[in-house]
Write an enzyme that holds these catalytic residues in place. Structure first.
Site, PDB file in Angstrom:
ATOM      1  N   ASP A  96       0.828  -1.215   0.000  1.00 59.13           N
ATOM      2  CA  ASP A  96       0.000   0.000   0.000  1.00 59.13           C
ATOM      3  C   ASP A  96       0.861   1.264   0.000  1.00 59.13           C
ATOM      4  OD1 ASP A  96       0.825  -0.790   2.621  1.00 59.13           O
ATOM      5  OD2 ASP A  96      -0.467   0.777   3.437  1.00 59.13           O
ATOM      6  N   GLU A  97       0.317   2.306  -0.553  1.00 57.79           N
ATOM      7  CA  GLU A  97       0.848   3.672  -0.428  1.00 57.79           C
ATOM      8  C   GLU A  97       2.361   3.783  -0.676  1.00 57.79           C
ATOM      9  OE1 GLU A  97      -2.238   5.285   2.986  1.00 57.79           O
ATOM     10  OE2 GLU A  97      -0.481   4.178   3.648  1.00 57.79           O
TER      11      GLU A  97
HETATM   12  C1  TNX Z   1      -3.983   3.934   5.523  1.00 57.35           C
HETATM   13  S1  TNX Z   1      -5.124   1.530   4.538  1.00 57.35           S
HETATM   14  C2  TNX Z   1      -2.993   2.981   5.654  1.00 57.35           C
HETATM   15  C3  TNX Z   1      -2.245   2.886   6.913  1.00 57.35           C
HETATM   16  C4  TNX Z   1      -2.673   3.916   7.910  1.00 57.35           C
HETATM   17  C5  TNX Z   1      -4.178   4.061   7.876  1.00 57.35           C
HETATM   18  C6  TNX Z   1      -4.728   4.987   8.914  1.00 57.35           C
HETATM   19  C7  TNX Z   1      -3.672   1.186   4.292  1.00 57.35           C
HETATM   20  C8  TNX Z   1      -3.446  -0.020   3.559  1.00 57.35           C
HETATM   21  N1  TNX Z   1      -2.728   2.012   4.742  1.00 57.35           N
HETATM   22  O1  TNX Z   1      -0.863   2.995   6.664  1.00 57.35           O
HETATM   23  O2  TNX Z   1      -2.261   3.493   9.179  1.00 57.35           O
HETATM   24  O3  TNX Z   1      -4.549   4.524   6.601  1.00 57.35           O
HETATM   25  O4  TNX Z   1      -6.119   4.941   8.949  1.00 57.35           O
END
Ligand code: TNX
Length: 517
Positions: A331-332
């Site tokens: 993710d991200e």
């Molecule tokens: C998104 S959802 C993230 C996390 C954060 C969270 C906080 C996702 C796969 N990654 O790194 O902790 O939002 O709500």
């Protein structure tokens, strides 16, 4: 019966004895009105009543090692809540006066299905597997606890009838982020105990992130020596040794909960990049990070040492993870160019397969060339997800605006975040994973998971107040067929579970939507 009454004579008020005389005591609930969660598939009440004193033993048919452990736990439970000893009568033939636990391979095609029958002088729990029987015993335990909480000293019997039950989804999960804040083995076990009450069967561990690396890797010891030493806000952090991790895996397995380890790659890796300079493209270790930003770190995709690292980590963790999945995050990864990300993922997923695990990852993986069996975890807004649909991958629903336990209940919630909106109890319950994401093929959806990210969560009370009661609703969504679920009915049943949590000293959010008993 009179013997039974004599037994309680010395411990209960005289008036109570006068009331009961030698009649069978009334149960606190009729079986089909008991506020069980998750709601079973079918409950048929009878007018039989089972006085607690009628049961003196527990016998098992088709026993195996796992069943023995479960039986022992149940004997302890029964003693604690009814003050009565159960004789472990393994080879007993006569079921009268006994709780019979029976594994019957021809019972149902469904692994977790069970039947619970309560008659005037016996209780039978039958399943195809030990797991099915375990779920049935959990239903029986809930009935005992709810009856006791409501009845107090008047709790003397259980209602008769028959429950036949099986889950809607095979994956009913919770996720705990132990990277942003670290939680002890004892905290994790406590969470596991609570999840098992509600028939949750997977616990996904988010074991690494920018702020911390939480699992010992013997071939890369600095990951925990350096990367495990802090957390959000600059606290002391911590990590699980491999022995700790094995202990958690075993504890969870005894409660039929499978642990899913996650190492988030190639982003969310600052703790690793701070621990080993060579993992950075410029060869310089980063600083440890204690803030809550995301998306700024990446492994160096072009260096061969990166893949040595990834393989060592996946190998060591796979060796102590008996479950089918290995979650590689994904993710991200905002600072990893897309073509690098895809290249990295293809290699990494092949490594996961090499160690005989089914790859699992956040849905951003979809840009890479992924093996068909990869389990994709959906979390983002629905629009983005349409990209996933053409692939045949299996989907786990963890929608931020419905499943995220770190979202505040409302504007007054002191803990948590709100980037995906507020998540009150009704909203968390009153939806259907099948229809949440448009155009998704229903056969792709294997279940749902409720993540608890812990940027703002520091101790067990914080976990509890964010998870409870929303995760109870998620457990019911995962277990109970959507056609049987109604918000008003659920809200009524839930109103009896505040007491249950209080009896376990578990903090929960006392939302005014619920008329708590
Ligand atoms: C998104 S959802 C993230 C996390 C954060 C969270 C906080 C996702 C796969 N990654 O790194 O902790 O939002 O709500």
């Amino acid at each position: 019966m009179c013997h039974f009454i004599k037994k309680i004579f010395f411990v209960t008020a005289f008036t109570l004895i006068a009331m009961s005389a030698c009649n069978t005591p009334e149960p606190v609930y009729v079986l089909d009105k008991a506020p069980l969660i998750p709601l079973p598939s079918s409950v048929v009440a009878s007018d039989e009543v089972m006085p607690l004193g009628a049961i003196g033993s527990i016998r098992t048919i088709g026993a195996d090692e796992r069943l023995n452990a479960i039986t022992q736990n149940f004997i302890n439970f029964w003693k604690k809540h009814t003050q009565q000893d159960l004789l472990d009568a393994v080879d007993a033939i006569d079921g009268d006066g006994a709780i019979t636990i029976e594994i019957d391979k021809s019972f149902s095609p469904e692994q977790e299905a069970y039947k619970l029958e309560i008659a005037s002088d016996k209780i039978t729990v039958k399943g195809k597997t030990t797991e099915g029987v375990f779920r049935g015993l959990k239903t029986l335990e809930q009935l005992v606890v709810l009856s006791k909480l409501r009845g107090g000293t008047l709790f003397l019997s259980l209602p008769g009838g028959e429950i036949t039950d099986q889950p809607t989804y095979g994956y009913r999960g919770a996720m705990l982020d132990v990277a942003r804040h670290f939680f002890s083995v004892a905290d994790v076990k406590r969470y596991i105990d609570l999840l098992s009450i509600y028939k949750i069967n997977f616990l996904h561990f988010h074991l690494s992130d920018d702020q911390g690396w939480r699992i010992e890797i013997k071939s890369w010891p600095q990951l925990t020596e350096i990367g495990g030493q802090t957390e959000v806000g600059g606290g002391e952090g911590g990590f699980y040794t491999q022995e700790d991790f094995k202990e958690i895996v075993k504890y969870a397995a005894d409660r039929f909960i499978t642990i899913v380890p996650e190492i988030d790659l190639p982003g969310h890796t600052n703790a690793a990049l701070a621990s080993y300079a060579e993992l950075n493209c410029n060869g310089k270790a980063t600083e440890l990070y204690t803030g809550i930003e995301v998306g700024f770190s990446t492994l160096c995709v072009d260096k061969e040492v990166t893949y040595t690292f990834v393989e060592d980590v996946i190998r060591e963790i796979s060796e102590i993870s008996p479950g089918p999945y290995f979650h590689i995050g994904g993710d991200e990864s905002h600072v990893t160019p897309e073509k690098d990300f895809n290249r990295f993922m293809s290699r990494t997923l092949a490594i996961v397969k090499k160690y005989n695990k089914t790859p699992m990852g956040w849905y951003e993986l979809i840009t890479a060339d992924i093996p068909e069996e990869t389990l994709l975890q959906y979390w983002a807004k629905t629009e983005d997800f349409s990209k996933v649909i053409p692939k045949k991958s299996k989907i786990l629903i963890s929608a931020a605006s419905y499943n995220y336990l770190d979202m505040k209940y409302d504007s007054l919630t002191p803990l948590g975040l709100s980037w995906a909106g507020y998540l009150p109890i009704k909203k968390a319950y009153d939806w259907d994973p099948l229809t949440l994401v448009p155009d998704l093929d229903s056969t792709q959806i294997i279940g749902l998971e409720a993540p608890l990210w812990t940027e703002t969560i520091e101790d067990f009370d914080d976990i509890a107040v964010m998870a409870f009661p929303r995760i109870i609703g998620h457990a019911e969504i995962g277990w109970t067929n959507a056609t049987l679920r109604k918000w008003e009915d659920y809200a009524h049943r839930l109103s009896f579970h505040g007491q249950l949590l209080e009896a376990l000293d578990v903090k929960y959010h006392p939302a005014t939507e619920i008329d708590w008993k």
